[in-house]
Design a protein around this motif. Structure first.
Motif, short mmCIF file in Angstrom:
data_model
loop_
_atom_site.label_atom_id
_atom_site.label_comp_id
_atom_site.label_asym_id
_atom_site.label_seq_id
_atom_site.Cartn_x
_atom_site.Cartn_y
_atom_site.Cartn_z
N ASN A 175 0.91 -1.17 0.08
CA ASN A 175 0.02 0.01 0.08
C ASN A 175 1.02 1.17 0.02
N ARG A 176 0.23 2.21 0.22
CA ARG A 176 1.23 3.51 0.18
C ARG A 176 2.15 3.69 1.30
N THR A 177 1.96 3.01 2.61
CA THR A 177 3.02 3.22 3.59
C THR A 177 3.60 2.02 3.79
N ARG A 178 3.24 0.81 3.05
CA ARG A 178 4.09 -0.28 3.58
C ARG A 178 4.92 -0.94 2.19
N HIS A 179 6.02 -1.11 2.44
CA HIS A 179 6.71 -1.46 1.12
C HIS A 179 8.13 -2.18 1.76
N GLN A 180 8.63 -3.22 1.00
CA GLN A 180 9.75 -4.16 1.38
C GLN A 180 10.28 -4.59 -0.04
N ASP A 181 11.63 -5.22 0.26
CA ASP A 181 12.16 -5.74 -1.13
C ASP A 181 12.02 -7.51 -0.94
N GLY A 182 11.58 -8.12 -2.08
CA GLY A 182 11.62 -9.63 -1.96
C GLY A 182 10.92 -10.26 -3.02
N PHE A 183 9.75 -11.03 -2.53
CA PHE A 183 8.81 -11.69 -3.46
C PHE A 183 7.33 -11.76 -3.15
N ARG A 184 6.69 -12.21 -3.89
CA ARG A 184 5.32 -12.40 -3.50
C ARG A 184 4.97 -13.65 -3.54
N ALA A 185 4.10 -14.36 -2.54
CA ALA A 185 3.42 -15.63 -2.26
C ALA A 185 2.05 -15.48 -2.49
N HIS A 186 1.70 -16.37 -3.43
CA HIS A 186 0.06 -16.42 -3.64
C HIS A 186 -0.34 -17.78 -3.38
N LEU B 23 -4.40 -25.77 2.43
CA LEU B 23 -3.99 -25.12 1.31
C LEU B 23 -4.02 -25.94 -0.04
N THR B 24 -4.66 -25.38 -1.02
CA THR B 24 -4.79 -26.21 -2.25
C THR B 24 -3.80 -25.74 -3.30
N GLU B 25 -3.35 -24.58 -3.39
CA GLU B 25 -2.37 -24.18 -4.47
C GLU B 25 -1.46 -23.23 -3.91
N VAL B 26 -0.24 -23.04 -4.08
CA VAL B 26 0.63 -22.05 -3.70
C VAL B 26 1.49 -21.71 -4.74
N GLU B 27 2.21 -20.53 -5.21
CA GLU B 27 3.09 -20.12 -6.07
C GLU B 27 3.76 -18.86 -5.57
N LEU B 28 5.07 -18.91 -5.61
CA LEU B 28 5.91 -17.72 -5.48
C LEU B 28 6.45 -16.93 -6.78
N THR B 29 6.22 -15.85 -6.90
CA THR B 29 6.69 -15.13 -8.00
C THR B 29 7.47 -13.76 -7.78
N ALA B 30 8.25 -13.09 -8.72
CA ALA B 30 8.94 -11.93 -8.39
C ALA B 30 8.00 -10.99 -7.61
N GLY B 31 8.60 -9.80 -6.86
CA GLY B 31 7.83 -8.90 -6.34
C GLY B 31 7.01 -8.04 -7.14
N SER B 32 7.40 -7.97 -8.37
CA SER B 32 6.72 -6.98 -9.28
C SER B 32 6.46 -7.37 -10.67
N GLY B 33 5.79 -6.62 -11.44
CA GLY B 33 5.55 -7.21 -12.87
C GLY B 33 4.08 -7.42 -12.98
N LYS B 34 3.54 -7.33 -14.41
CA LYS B 34 2.13 -7.44 -14.50
C LYS B 34 1.35 -8.70 -14.38
N GLU B 35 2.37 -9.97 -14.24
CA GLU B 35 1.90 -11.18 -13.64
C GLU B 35 1.57 -11.39 -12.24
N ASN B 36 2.03 -10.37 -11.37
CA ASN B 36 2.04 -10.37 -9.84
C ASN B 36 0.88 -9.50 -9.42
N HIS B 37 -0.06 -9.07 -9.96
CA HIS B 37 -1.28 -7.92 -9.71
C HIS B 37 -2.40 -8.85 -9.59
N GLU B 38 -2.49 -9.83 -9.15
CA GLU B 38 -3.91 -10.43 -8.99
C GLU B 38 -4.20 -10.40 -7.51
#
Length: 340
Positions: A138-149, A159-174
């Motif tokens: 959000n506007r105040t919370r930021h960090q460096d790393g990855f996204r876990a879905h 848990l039925t499905e997990v996936e780790l992706t890079a922290g940014s990029g158009k495929e990581n905004h669901e």
């Protein structure tokens, strides 16, 4: 959002590290660097020694480091590179491209450079972990790393499905937007041409009161913004439209239609009841996933960390199944409900 396992690097550190990697991994790199890279001793593990509080000294260092990188890349012997060497050769260009631009009084042809103003979209934060990214939740919370879905079945707690992706990029905004929607049940705005209006009665009232606003020019991501601000002051519809004390700011972006449809869905009382029922167990599952120091991804790169995430999810599911009564009988594993 998972932290990476390395320290974030500034521009100077990234440039020095990228040049060192070319020297180490590219054929002929060490010999070429000895002849053409003169601003710093690249065998020294530390930063160049300058007066870091002197802006001119920092600018001169960045200019010299970029010049060293260009000299090194331009004079390497021509030969076929393996994957490791090719990655090393591409790294200085990537770092320079995201963090450096031509000097203010340069036409781009005299080889003078400075640190770029602002932060490049999808910026690499470390040459040691080139797939880690700067993430804004959000506007105040930021960090460096990855996204876990993750996808979660709340009735069984698995848990039925997990996936780790890079922290940014158009495929990581669901990302889910439901939590935000419940906090904003006001009528939405509609965009016609270049102007933002309210919908239904709110739109008619805004038009009558002259409270319409042109959308601004697209930003680098394509989003356009209408800032009502002072137009909201003393407006009889302000409480319906926004809780902001400074007035409403409305943004149209690539997910605008999806967000608008989601707002309408979130206004349904049945949807709200389902959301309030199932959100707590889902949030609990996400807490399990990152508990006991697992907020930080333990490895470098997406592939290894994605494997780690799947293994962790499998272990959590096994623990949950045991709590549900999983037992070993002969050669089978029946799931018998516990009595507690």
């Amino acid at each position: 959002m998972l932290d990476d396992a390395v320290a974030t690097q500034d521009t100077v550190t990234q440039l020095v590290a990228a040049i060192r990697r070319v020297i180490r991994d590219a054929p002929g790199g060490e010999k070429t660097a000895t002849a053409w890279c003169t601003v710093h001793d690249y065998t020294d593990p530390g930063k160049p020694r300058i007066a870091w509080n002197d802006e001119q000294a920092r600018a001169a260092l960045v200019d010299a480091l970029v010049t060293d990188a260009l000299n090194l890349l331009g004079r390497l012997p021509e030969r076929q590179l393996d994957e490791k060497a090719a990655d090393a050769v591409g790294l200085p260009a990537l770092v320079a491209g995201q963090d450096v631009e031509v000097a203010d009084d340069s036409d781009g042809r005299d080889g003078r450079w400075r640190i770029a103003r602002g932060t490049a979209h999808d910026r690499m934060v470390s040459t040691v972990a080139p797939q880690a990214r700067h993430i804004h939740k959000n506007r105040t919370r930021h960090q460096d790393g990855f996204r876990a879905h993750g996808a979660f079945e709340p009735e069984t707690g698995l848990l039925t499905e997990v996936e780790l992706t890079a922290g940014s990029g158009k495929e990581n905004h669901e990302a889910a937007v439901a939590e935000v929607l419940l906090a904003d049940e006001s009528e939405d705005l509609t965009v016609l041409g270049d102007t933002a209006y309210g919908t239904g009665d709110l739109r008619e009232a805004l038009e009558t009161a002259g409270r319409t606003k042109a959308l601004g020019r697209p930003d680098p991501t394509g989003a356009r913004t209408a800032q009502f601000k002072k137009l909201c002051h003393h407006c009889p519809l302000q409480e319906q439209c926004t809780r902001s004390k400074t007035g409403r700011t409305f943004q149209v972006h690539s997910h605008y239609d999806r967000l608008k449809a989601a707002r309408r869905q979130a206004a349904d009382p049945n949807w709200k009841a389902e959301y309030r029922r199932w959100r707590p167990p889902v949030e609990r599952a996400m807490a399990w996933l990152t508990a006991r120091g697992n907020r930080e991804a333990p490895y470098r790169g997406v592939l290894k960390n994605n494997t780690w995430l799947h293994n962790r999810a499998a272990a959590l599911n096994l623990r949950r199944l045991i709590n549900l009564g999983l037992t070993h009988t002969d050669h089978t594993w029946p799931l018998a409900p516990t009595t507690t």
